[in-house]
Scaffold this active site. Structure first.
Site, PDB file in Angstrom:
ATOM      1  CG  ASP A  36      -7.137  -9.013  -8.566  1.00  0.00           C
ATOM      2  OD1 ASP A  36      -6.301  -9.595  -9.279  1.00  0.00           O
ATOM      3  OD2 ASP A  36      -7.174  -9.141  -7.320  1.00  0.00           O
ATOM      4  CG  ASN A  85      -2.338  -8.564  -8.125  1.00  0.00           C
ATOM      5  OD1 ASN A  85      -1.442  -8.081  -8.817  1.00  0.00           O
ATOM      6  ND2 ASN A  85      -2.367  -9.841  -7.793  1.00  0.00           N
ATOM      7  CB  CYS A 127     -17.392  18.445  -3.644  1.00  0.00           C
ATOM      8  SG  CYS A 127     -16.198  17.581  -4.682  1.00  0.00           S
ATOM      9  CB  CYS A 181     -13.611  13.311  -4.659  1.00  0.00           C
ATOM     10  SG  CYS A 181     -13.963  14.959  -5.303  1.00  0.00           S
ATOM     11  CG  HIS A 189       0.336  -0.826  -7.107  1.00  0.00           C
ATOM     12  ND1 HIS A 189       0.869  -1.831  -7.870  1.00  0.00           N
ATOM     13  CD2 HIS A 189       1.388  -0.204  -6.527  1.00  0.00           C
ATOM     14  CE1 HIS A 189       2.193  -1.808  -7.771  1.00  0.00           C
ATOM     15  NE2 HIS A 189       2.535  -0.827  -6.963  1.00  0.00           N
ATOM     16  CB  THR A 210       5.481  -9.617  -9.051  1.00  0.00           C
ATOM     17  OG1 THR A 210       5.798  -8.311  -9.534  1.00  0.00           O
ATOM     18  CG2 THR A 210       6.505 -10.038  -8.009  1.00  0.00           C
TER      19      THR A 210
HETATM   20  C1  BV8 Z   1       6.629   5.559  -7.623  1.00  0.00           C
HETATM   21  C2  BV8 Z   1      -2.268   0.165 -10.473  1.00  0.00           C
HETATM   22  C3  BV8 Z   1       7.766   7.408  -6.733  1.00  0.00           C
HETATM   23  C4  BV8 Z   1      -2.814   0.712 -11.734  1.00  0.00           C
HETATM   24  C5  BV8 Z   1       0.081  -0.239 -10.917  1.00  0.00           C
HETATM   25  C6  BV8 Z   1      11.793   4.579 -14.823  1.00  0.00           C
HETATM   26  C7  BV8 Z   1      11.039   5.370 -15.674  1.00  0.00           C
HETATM   27  C8  BV8 Z   1       9.767   5.826 -15.310  1.00  0.00           C
HETATM   28  C9  BV8 Z   1       9.223   5.492 -14.078  1.00  0.00           C
HETATM   29  C10 BV8 Z   1      10.003   4.694 -13.267  1.00  0.00           C
HETATM   30  C11 BV8 Z   1      11.263   4.240 -13.605  1.00  0.00           C
HETATM   31  N1  BV8 Z   1      11.736   3.474 -12.593  1.00  0.00           N
HETATM   32  C12 BV8 Z   1      10.827   3.420 -11.627  1.00  0.00           C
HETATM   33  C13 BV8 Z   1       9.789   4.189 -12.028  1.00  0.00           C
HETATM   34  C14 BV8 Z   1       8.607   4.432 -11.324  1.00  0.00           C
HETATM   35  C15 BV8 Z   1       7.485   3.495 -11.761  1.00  0.00           C
HETATM   36  C16 BV8 Z   1       7.920   2.162 -12.318  1.00  0.00           C
HETATM   37  O1  BV8 Z   1       8.310   1.277 -11.577  1.00  0.00           O
HETATM   38  N2  BV8 Z   1       7.834   2.032 -13.629  1.00  0.00           N
HETATM   39  C17 BV8 Z   1       8.239   0.784 -14.268  1.00  0.00           C
HETATM   40  C18 BV8 Z   1       7.199   0.411 -15.320  1.00  0.00           C
HETATM   41  C19 BV8 Z   1       9.625   0.994 -14.827  1.00  0.00           C
HETATM   42  N3  BV8 Z   1       6.823   3.268 -10.515  1.00  0.00           N
HETATM   43  C20 BV8 Z   1       5.898   4.144 -10.149  1.00  0.00           C
HETATM   44  O2  BV8 Z   1       5.525   5.101 -10.822  1.00  0.00           O
HETATM   45  C21 BV8 Z   1       5.319   3.900  -8.762  1.00  0.00           C
HETATM   46  N4  BV8 Z   1       5.426   5.114  -8.021  1.00  0.00           N
HETATM   47  O3  BV8 Z   1       7.659   5.002  -7.894  1.00  0.00           O
HETATM   48  O4  BV8 Z   1       6.556   6.740  -6.910  1.00  0.00           O
HETATM   49  C22 BV8 Z   1       7.926   8.201  -8.001  1.00  0.00           C
HETATM   50  C23 BV8 Z   1       7.028   9.219  -8.244  1.00  0.00           C
HETATM   51  C24 BV8 Z   1       7.201   9.982  -9.401  1.00  0.00           C
HETATM   52  C25 BV8 Z   1       8.215   9.662 -10.320  1.00  0.00           C
HETATM   53  C26 BV8 Z   1       9.085   8.587 -10.055  1.00  0.00           C
HETATM   54  C27 BV8 Z   1       8.943   7.850  -8.901  1.00  0.00           C
HETATM   55  C28 BV8 Z   1       3.862   3.543  -8.879  1.00  0.00           C
HETATM   56  C29 BV8 Z   1       3.729   2.194  -9.555  1.00  0.00           C
HETATM   57  C30 BV8 Z   1       2.277   1.734  -9.445  1.00  0.00           C
HETATM   58  C31 BV8 Z   1       1.697   1.590 -10.838  1.00  0.00           C
HETATM   59  N5  BV8 Z   1       0.345   1.012 -10.722  1.00  0.00           N
HETATM   60  N6  BV8 Z   1      -1.150  -0.734 -10.792  1.00  0.00           N
HETATM   61  C32 BV8 Z   1      -3.588  -0.340 -12.484  1.00  0.00           C
HETATM   62  O5  BV8 Z   1      -3.467  -1.533 -12.172  1.00  0.00           O
HETATM   63  O6  BV8 Z   1      -4.346   0.062 -13.392  1.00  0.00           O
HETATM   64  S1  BV8 Z   1       1.367  -1.274 -11.239  1.00  0.00           S
HETATM   65  C33 BV8 Z   1       0.853  -2.610 -12.161  1.00  0.00           C
HETATM   66  O7  BV8 Z   1       2.045  -3.332 -12.456  1.00  0.00           O
HETATM   67  C34 BV8 Z   1      -0.014  -3.592 -11.409  1.00  0.00           C
HETATM   68  O8  BV8 Z   1      -0.285  -3.233 -10.075  1.00  0.00           O
HETATM   69  C35 BV8 Z   1       0.847  -4.853 -11.427  1.00  0.00           C
HETATM   70  O9  BV8 Z   1       0.638  -5.661 -10.357  1.00  0.00           O
HETATM   71  C36 BV8 Z   1       2.172  -4.214 -11.380  1.00  0.00           C
HETATM   72  C37 BV8 Z   1       3.417  -4.993 -11.511  1.00  0.00           C
HETATM   73  O10 BV8 Z   1       3.264  -5.884 -12.543  1.00  0.00           O
HETATM   74  P1  BV8 Z   1       3.260  -7.426 -12.113  1.00  0.00           P
HETATM   75  O11 BV8 Z   1       2.276  -7.606 -11.008  1.00  0.00           O
HETATM   76  O12 BV8 Z   1       4.646  -7.873 -11.849  1.00  0.00           O
HETATM   77  O13 BV8 Z   1       2.649  -8.076 -13.405  1.00  0.00           O
HETATM   78  P2  BV8 Z   1       3.447  -8.539 -14.702  1.00  0.00           P
HETATM   79  O14 BV8 Z   1       2.434  -8.810 -15.758  1.00  0.00           O
HETATM   80  O15 BV8 Z   1       4.566  -7.584 -14.957  1.00  0.00           O
HETATM   81  O16 BV8 Z   1       4.153  -9.912 -14.240  1.00  0.00           O
HETATM   82  C38 BV8 Z   1       3.362 -11.034 -13.937  1.00  0.00           C
HETATM   83  C39 BV8 Z   1       4.331 -12.125 -13.547  1.00  0.00           C
HETATM   84  O17 BV8 Z   1       3.584 -13.249 -13.142  1.00  0.00           O
HETATM   85  C40 BV8 Z   1       5.212 -12.570 -14.704  1.00  0.00           C
HETATM   86  O18 BV8 Z   1       6.545 -12.686 -14.249  1.00  0.00           O
HETATM   87  C41 BV8 Z   1       4.645 -13.941 -15.081  1.00  0.00           C
HETATM   88  O19 BV8 Z   1       5.667 -14.841 -15.484  1.00  0.00           O
HETATM   89  C42 BV8 Z   1       4.082 -14.414 -13.768  1.00  0.00           C
HETATM   90  N7  BV8 Z   1       2.959 -15.333 -13.895  1.00  0.00           N
HETATM   91  C43 BV8 Z   1       2.009 -15.374 -14.876  1.00  0.00           C
HETATM   92  N8  BV8 Z   1       1.135 -16.374 -14.593  1.00  0.00           N
HETATM   93  C44 BV8 Z   1       1.531 -16.947 -13.421  1.00  0.00           C
HETATM   94  C45 BV8 Z   1       2.695 -16.293 -12.969  1.00  0.00           C
HETATM   95  N9  BV8 Z   1       3.348 -16.637 -11.838  1.00  0.00           N
HETATM   96  C46 BV8 Z   1       2.833 -17.663 -11.121  1.00  0.00           C
HETATM   97  N10 BV8 Z   1       1.722 -18.334 -11.490  1.00  0.00           N
HETATM   98  C47 BV8 Z   1       1.051 -18.014 -12.624  1.00  0.00           C
HETATM   99  N11 BV8 Z   1      -0.049 -18.709 -12.972  1.00  0.00           N
HETATM  100 ZN    ZN Z   2     -15.603  15.586  -3.772  1.00  0.00          ZN
END
Ligand code: BV8
Ligand code: ZN
Length: 242
Positions: free
Chosen positions: A102, A100, A148, A125, A117, A186
């Site tokens: 936040d 997260n 800059c 920058c 993240h 997650t």
């Molecule tokens: C990387 C910041 C190497 C931004 C975020 C296939 C195709 C394309 C790409 C990929 C692929 N496979 C892997 C990848 C890479 C990609 C990825 O994983 N894509 C996914 C979508 C398939 N990963 C990346 O790009 C990462 N980098 O791998 O680098 C690389 C480099 C180049 C090319 C390839 C690889 C970088 C990932 C970081 C992205 N940035 N956040 C922003 O926030 O604006 S991720 C974003 O999703 C948030 O950080 C969030 O936390 C995160 C994960 O989501 P969750 O936290 O799990 O949230 P979600 O809503 O999904 O689930 C919530 C859960 O809580 C649910 O299960 C729900 O039931 C539960 N819940 C709800 N309420 C409650 C609860 N549980 C308990 N109590 C409650 N009350």
């Molecule tokens: Zn700068």
């Protein structure tokens, strides 16, 4: 295994690692990524949180992040965040890894936090990489670097971007030395965070999950507890039988 068994393991743990996702902030009012509140105007977060979207339309991406800053600024940590901060105070070695951005864990008093993240309240920058916290709201449509003058971006990791090596190494170091790992709120969709629980299990730790609904890893973890983290985590704090 149940909540009672997790409680017993927790208070015996030598090094606890907790990984959190958007679910732990849901009860604070922060929309999750894949829940119904995850939509913004006609866009999905995953379409805007990319370097391509920022290159194509930096003003739109900044509008999205300004919207999230305005939305999240008045929100408070919930009992789940506070319970983790209390657990950190009570056990010898605790590492909190969060997906997260936040800032609610820090607001709740957690200290040993690895922000995989990045952070919604930090800007970086695009040219000189100067990174700073900037709580002002709203930020200008296209904020510029004080050093800059170049365009600033949110200091967050977008989809398709590598996580910062030192951040990722710190997370894997913690995972390789923990004896208990609890994955909370997650969906297990986003890599590399999604496989950290299994990694810990492979390294010999007991792996537990607390989530509102089952995830692809629920059957693989040693303990999987369904429910709201804001209700379940405080129960881990009281030592008596539940
Ligand atoms: C990387 C910041 C190497 C931004 C975020 C296939 C195709 C394309 C790409 C990929 C692929 N496979 C892997 C990848 C890479 C990609 C990825 O994983 N894509 C996914 C979508 C398939 N990963 C990346 O790009 C990462 N980098 O791998 O680098 C690389 C480099 C180049 C090319 C390839 C690889 C970088 C990932 C970081 C992205 N940035 N956040 C922003 O926030 O604006 S991720 C974003 O999703 C948030 O950080 C969030 O936390 C995160 C994960 O989501 P969750 O936290 O799990 O949230 P979600 O809503 O999904 O689930 C919530 C859960 O809580 C649910 O299960 C729900 O039931 C539960 N819940 C709800 N309420 C409650 C609860 N549980 C308990 N109590 C409650 N009350
Ligand atoms: Zn700068």
């Amino acid at each position: 295994m149940s909540l009672q068994e997790l409680k017993e393991k927790l208070w015996k743990a030598k090094h606890l690692v907790v990984l959190t996702g958007a679910g732990i902030s849901a009860e604070s009012g922060v929309p999750t990524f894949r829940g119904e509140g995850g939509l913004w105007k006609q866009f999905r977060a995953v379409d805007l949180a990319t370097p391509e979207a920022f290159a194509r339309d930096p003003e739109l991406v900044w509008e999205f992040y300004n919207w999230r800053r305005e939305l999240i600024a008045p929100l408070s940590p919930n009992p789940g965040h506070f319970a983790l901060a209390e657990i950190e105070r009570r056990i010898p070695h605790f590492t909190l890894i969060t997906q997260n951005i936040d800032g609610l864990h820090k607001k709740a008093g957690s200290t040993n936090i690895i922000e995989l993240h990045g952070n919604l309240w930090k800007v970086r920058c695009t040219r000189c990489e100067t990174t700073s916290e900037d709580l002002s709201m709203p930020l200008p449509k296209l904020p510029s670097c004080r050093s800059c003058g170049s365009l600033l971006r949110p200091h967050v990791v977008w989809f398709g971007e590598m996580l910062e090596p030192k951040v990722l190494n710190a997370a894997f170091d913690a995972i390789s030395s923990c004896d208990l790992m609890i994955v909370i709120g997650t969906s297990g969709t986003v890599q590399p965070a999604a496989s950290m629980g299994i990694q810990a299990k492979r390294n010999g730790a007991l792996a537990a999950e607390i989530n509102l609904e089952p995830t692809p890893y629920s059957d693989v973890y040693d303990i999987s507890i369904l429910g709201k983290s804001g209700e379940i985590l405080p129960k881990l704090l009281c030592r008596k039988e539940e």
